[in-house]
Design an enzyme around this catalytic site. Structure first.
Site, short mmCIF file in Angstrom:
data_model
loop_
_atom_site.label_atom_id
_atom_site.label_comp_id
_atom_site.label_asym_id
_atom_site.label_seq_id
_atom_site.Cartn_x
_atom_site.Cartn_y
_atom_site.Cartn_z
N GLN B 240 0.82 -1.20 0.00
CA GLN B 240 0.00 0.00 0.00
C GLN B 240 0.86 1.26 0.00
O GLN B 240 0.35 2.35 -0.22
CB GLN B 240 -0.93 0.01 1.22
CG GLN B 240 -2.07 -1.00 1.11
CD GLN B 240 -3.05 -0.96 2.28
OE1 GLN B 240 -3.24 -1.96 2.94
NE2 GLN B 240 -3.68 0.17 2.53
N ARG B 387 -9.51 -0.20 7.26
CA ARG B 387 -10.45 0.71 6.62
C ARG B 387 -10.75 1.92 7.51
O ARG B 387 -11.91 2.31 7.70
CB ARG B 387 -11.74 0.01 6.23
CG ARG B 387 -12.41 0.77 5.08
CD ARG B 387 -13.47 0.00 4.35
NE ARG B 387 -13.94 0.79 3.23
CZ ARG B 387 -14.35 0.29 2.08
NH1 ARG B 387 -14.35 -1.01 1.88
NH2 ARG B 387 -14.78 1.06 1.11
N CYS B 388 -9.69 2.46 8.08
CA CYS B 388 -9.89 3.68 8.86
C CYS B 388 -8.56 4.39 8.94
O CYS B 388 -7.57 3.92 8.45
CB CYS B 388 -10.42 3.37 10.26
SG CYS B 388 -9.17 2.80 11.42
N GLU B 763 -13.14 5.48 3.97
CA GLU B 763 -13.18 4.82 5.25
C GLU B 763 -14.32 5.29 6.13
O GLU B 763 -14.68 4.63 7.11
CB GLU B 763 -11.82 4.98 5.92
CG GLU B 763 -10.80 4.27 5.04
CD GLU B 763 -9.37 4.57 5.36
OE1 GLU B 763 -9.11 5.58 6.01
OE2 GLU B 763 -8.51 3.79 4.94
#
Lengths: 284, 809
Positions: B240, B387-388, B763
């Site tokens: 990522q 996802r945050c 997110e």
């Protein structure tokens, strides 16, 4: 998730299957849809040096309803069951159950024969077959024999099938009356937290026959004779259902797992059985 | 049609720029199975690596016998810590300032820990060889409870205890116990205590946010290829943050950075799991250097769930105080954070608990104090932002549960309690008690819109009737109404306070306009499904007046893309999106000079109009961007260099603060614990909206992962440290079957400091969704005396709640 090396056999007929089984004994296993065995091999929990794929063996498919008897070849898939108009009319409980097994992709591959023969207590068909008092047809080096579904299961993954035998078909009398298969599961593709198969007959408002089996609540499917008996001769009122549920609770022996502790499973089994009986009675 | 007669609207439409529902350009290859993922990479002579992993959660390694594995035909090498030690690579730095064993150095600290690395000619042989490596373990006492860890005599990390038994400081200061990692304090401790002690009403609760896992569909993996002739290392992987990986690889391997090329090909989801550096990468690089041929390593699903970066595992104890009328006066939060065997959290260096200090949420809370204690246990390392953005999910879950508990304490409606405590529109930019400056917001407008959309009063009336019916024996189903107003903190982040391993968290974009009026733009980010090739082209189309379809977006190759910190924490749009807009504006500035020259007027006499520069007051006199591009390369213009390129590195002045108002309506079967989500309404305000269709997709995805976490997804351990949820049979990954219909809605409150006003959205739905689902479950039982029950709300836990409340008769 990589299996140990194995030899792959794909015989064209049962003689070929039996020849490999005879030659390799414990080291050989037959595979129908493969959706239980292959994951076990990939996890290296099943050691299968010789894998015999039944896909090309003649005569293991086909659904027939004749003379009051339903017969399903071992390689009939769950999708075939769902798709069969003949079965939907003769034994709708099969369709209701199949629709609750795994997901469409698995159902295109998963077979009735593999589902009942594997002896996995999580599978749905074994309980259903016990409910329907089905007969399992086996063939081995000494020829054919039959075993009642209710006598087939010994413990988890242990069945009356000998290592050198192949399950070729299941058959059962066209079921009568109302039916229901209710399954509580956490998500699609899951085994049951609790599931019940009920087939019962109503005559003049009285239950004259009832058969009840439970799934994934013991190390084998549980055909509860006492639960069925508790309904017979009653109008399947609240008291009768309570008695049936109590009787069923005496026959199951669930184990704790990620679905929950024993106490929860016993409660879920009670609720699911009650709902299944009510559904079957409403259809009878 | 001649250009002169086209309308302005049709010229805008032709660009496919910001605000339009442009179809995803990535989907053609993904839907046809033509993606190129790391496991699709096949190189000549490539070998395969596989790990021997520990079956024990805590054990000393007495010996490792590799002889049988090495004797297997096709096995090239078996690496152990002893082989890596001379290179200094048997341990590696973590993103959190700790260090982590690459291969077990004398002991193991969690089940599944990497013990030896087998290199073989194919992955089948490698898997067979793994079975042949004999490791002699001596089991040690296992600690899976962080509270027990802080009391236990058992030392998990002997390497962090000095010979005299004293505890050297950790990366974040003094340590209180040998299993303690750090204490992080924010806010005013004494003032908060005073407020709480003198408050009219105080609500107190412990909220556990369980351990879970991002579980991307594609697991982690890499291919390392060392070219011994030219000394170049190429590393393909599921990264990522490819540029950060290049720098880290250079720092720990000693290979100069220009000799390392890191490539992130297509990535099948990341959700934070692919931010960190894992032993698999290090071992693959070493194996390729040793063997001189490429080496591939790909995790299987169990390895992914058990060993690479988990998320959450926060025990949060809170106190919230208010006046009798419900005006919140203070908030206190203490977190016991279970980090596992190594501290490998992926947080900016100065934030060992991420942005947990956004835990005052959407509310105007004048006084607050937060303390976080990080703890070692015998669990896998990680603690990534699933996802945050850096623990904001934990923060929002905490405050949104505390608000509900306070509403119970006050005997107040939870929607009204939120309403009277929201930060008002006129308070922005708002300085929160725990340090952040919220950029913009209009919470009341969003909230009122949401309440109206779902007919909130009608829902409460229906719920009250349901309770009556339940008590009268007419139904066995309860109705839960879940409310959440969340404030996100994304777009990390300003280099002055955000870095990872010393790498500032700016991002970048480099644009080249081709002579015929098409373009390529390269960014420091990397899409893992977010649709960057679609949306960044839309930003540029609007900024430079060339059609989005004529703009290629490229990311992920460190040899070609400008340096950036990658994609996670909803930072791509806030940071790289800003860089893209600003680089586009540099292009436009040069184009303006070229246009003026071509139109024979002064620079200031032309203005940009959609896809062209026009002479002010004479719109029939213009040069299109396409014409300008050609002239930029092919016409000698005095005083202007040929070419049309720009690069922008963007260091954001602040984070962005998206927000949203969510409502969930569910029916709960108290006898089976089953949940039926009847309705889910999600209003998101992510500032300027680049592509409404992609936003909707992001919201659906984020809500689905929120549903997963709230209703069953967990990494559970037994007391021996065995992972109980290591396969997708037990680890809940929702499918279309489990997912309800989602209603999406929006308001638009642009970020005042972002060049295009965008805030990021990827997110938000996860951050807001988790408390919304959980609040609905809790709310269903409020009438029966429940204050709080922990996630995940799977069937048996809901059943247990009902059982403990006496609802089973």
């Amino acid at each position: 998730m990589i299996p140990a090396a194995f030899e792959y056999h794909r015989p064209k007929d049962m003689a070929g299957v039996l020849a490999v089984l005879t030659q390799y004994g414990d080291d050989a296993r037959v595979m129908a849809g493969g959706h239980s065995l292959i994951p076990m091999m990939k996890l290296r929990m099943a050691d299968v040096p010789h894998l015999i794929d039944l896909q090309s063996v003649e005569g293991l498919g086909g659904i027939s309803v004749a003379d009051g008897v339903v017969r399903l070849g071992a390689m009939v898939t769950q999708h075939d069951i769902i798709d069969s108009a003949e079965l939907a009319s003769a034994a709708p409980i099969l369709r209701e159950t199949s629709l609750q097994i795994a997901d469409p992709q698995v159902r295109y591959m998963g077979t009735i024969g593999g589902n009942v023969a594997n002896g996995d207590p999580g599978n749905d068909m074994p309980g259903l077959m016990q409910c329907l008092d089905a007969t399992f047809h086996l063939v081995g080096p000494d020829g054919e024999r039959t075993v009642a579904a209710r006598d087939f299961y010994e413990s988890a993954y242990m069945t009356a099938r000998e290592d050198d035998e192949v399950l070729t078909a299941v058959s059962f009398a066209v079921p009568q009356g109302g039916y229901g298969y209710v399954k509580q599961k956490r998500k699609i593709g899951d085994y049951a937290t609790a599931a019940a198969a009920v087939q019962l007959v109503k005559e003049n408002g009285v239950c004259t026959a009832a058969s009840i089996a439970m799934t994934n609540l013991s190390d084998t499917p549980v055909h509860s004779v006492a639960a069925g008996d508790a309904l017979v001769g009653t109008s399947v009122d609240d008291a009768a259902i309570k008695a049936a549920v109590q009787a069923m609770l005496g026959d199951i022996d669930p184990a704790q797992d990620n679905r929950g502790p024993v106490e929860f499973k016993r409660h879920a089994a009670s609720v699911i059985l009650r709902r299944t009986i009510e559904r079957a009675w409403s259809r009878a | 049609m001649k250009d002169e007669v086209t309308t302005r609207e049709s010229r805008v439409d032709a660009l496919g720029g910001m605000g339009c529902k442009r179809k995803r350009v990535e989907d053609a290859r993904f839907t046809q199975g033509k993606g190129n993922y790391v496991d699709d990479i096949k190189l000549k002579g490539m070998l395969f690596g596989d790990f021997v992993r520990s079956p024990y959660a805590h054990a000393r390694i007495k010996s490792i016998d590799t002889s049988a594995a090495l004797a297997l035909d096709g096995v090239i090498a078996v690496l152990t810590a002893e082989d890596l030690r001379p290179l200094g690579l048997h341990w590696m730095p973590t993103l959190a300032g700790d260090k982590q064993m690459v291969l077990a150095d004398g002991k193991v600290l969690f089940q599944g820990q990497e013990v030896a690395y087998v290199v073989a000619k194919d992955r089948y042989i490698a898997a067979d060889a793994v079975e042949l490596v004999e490791v002699d373990y001596e089991e040690l006492p296992v600690i899976v409870d962080p509270f027990e860890a802080l009391k236990s005599d058992v030392v998990l990390r002997e390497d962090l205890v000095a010979e005299d038994g004293s505890l050297p400081d950790g990366a974040h200061g003094p340590r209180k116990h040998h299993n303690h990692i750090f204490t992080w304090e924010v806010g005013e401790k004494e003032a908060t205590t005073q407020v709480l002690d003198s408050a009219e009403v105080v609500a107190e609760e412990t909220v556990y946010y369980h351990r879970t896992h991002p579980c991307p569909l594609e697991t982690c993996g890499c291919v390392a290829s060392m070219d011994k002739v030219n000394g170049k290392l190429t590393l393909w992987g599921t990264f990522q943050a490819p540029h950060a990986i290049r720098t880290v690889v250079s720092l720990i391997s000693g290979i100069e950075e220009h000799n390392i090329r890191v490539i992130s090909p297509d990535i099948g989801g990341g959700f934070g799991n692919k931010v960190g550096a894992y032993p698999g990468y290090v071992c693959s690089v070493v194996a390729s250097i040793v063997t001189g041929v490429p080496v591939k390593w790909i995790e299987d699903r169990m390895e992914n769930l058990m060993t690479t970066a988990f998320a959450r595992d926060y025990w949060m104890t809170g106190k919230i105080s208010a006046t009798k009328e419900g005006k919140i006066t203070g908030l206190q939060c203490h977190v016991t954070a279970d980090h596992g065997g190594f501290d490998a959290c992926a947080d900016p260096t100065k934030f060992p608990a991420g942005f947990m200090n956004i835990c005052t949420g959407s509310y105007d809370i004048p006084t607050a104090y937060l303390a976080v204690d990080g703890v070692y246990t015998n669990k896998a390392p990680g603690g990534v932002s699933y996802r945050c953005s850096f623990r904001v999910t934990e923060a929002v879950y905490f405050i949104e549960r505390m608000i509900e508990v306070l509403a119970i304490e006050l005997n107040m409606d939870a929607a009204e309690l939120r309403r009277i405590n929201f930060i008002r529109k006129d308070q922005f930019p708002y300085k929160a008690a725990l340090g952040w400056e919220y950029d913009s917001g209009d919470y009341h407008t969003a909230w009122d819109k949401a309440m109206k959309a779902v007919d909130y009063d009608g829902l409460r009336a229906e719920q009250a009737q349901r309770v009556e019916d339940f008590k009268a024996g007419k139904t066995r189903k309860l109705m839960g109404i879940g409310l959440t107003h969340f404030t996100e903190i994304v777009g990390a982040g300003p280099v002055k306070n955000c870095d990872i391993l010393g790498l500032g968290m700016f991002d970048s974009c480099e644009i080249r306009i081709h002579p015929t009026g098409s373009a390529i733009a390269r960014l420091g980010t990397i899409s893992q499904g977010q649709g960057h090739a679609t949306t960044f082209a839309q930003i540029l189309a609007t900024e430079i007046g060339l059609p989005a379809d004529s703009i290629t977006i490229e990311e992920g190759d460190t040899d070609t893309a400008p340096y950036g910190l990658g994609t996670y924490g909803s930072r791509s749009t806030p940071v790289a999106g800003a860089a893209t807009a600003l680089a586009g504006r540099k292009i436009r500035a040069k184009a303006q000079m070229i246009a003026a020259y071509l139109l024979e007027v002064h620079d200031d006499d032309v203005e940009f109009d959609v896809d062209r520069f026009v002479v002010k007051g004479a719109p029939e006199k213009f040069k299109t961007m396409k014409e300008i591009a050609f002239a930029a390369y092919n016409q000698a213009i005095p005083g202007i260099e040929p070419g049309l390129e720009a690069v922008s590195y963007y260091d954001p002045p602040n984070m962005t603060y998206p927000f949203g108002a969510y409502v969930c309506v569910m029916d709960i079967d108290v006898d089976t614990g089953e949940v039926d989500i009847r309705r889910f309404y999600a209003l998101d305000d992510c500032g300027t909206r680049i592509n409404p269709m992609i936003i909707e997709g992001q919201v659906h995805g984020g809500l689905t992962e929120a549903l997963a976490v709230a209703l069953g997804q967990e990494i559970a351990y037994d007391e021996m440290g065995n992972v109980k949820t290591g396969t997708l049979m037990d680890f809940f990954l929702p499918t279309a079957w489990e997912v309800p219909n989602y209603e999406t809605d929006h308001t638009v409150t642009p970020s005042p400091h972002h060049p295009i006003g965008a805030k990021g959205v990827g997110e938000s739905p996860h951050v807001g969704g988790v408390p919304c689902f959980s609040n609905a479950v809790n709310d269903a039982f409020r009438a029966f005396g429940l204050r709080h029950t922990h996630m995940p709300h799977d069937h048996w836990r809901i059943w247990k709640t009902a059982n403990e409340l006496g609802l089973h008769g």
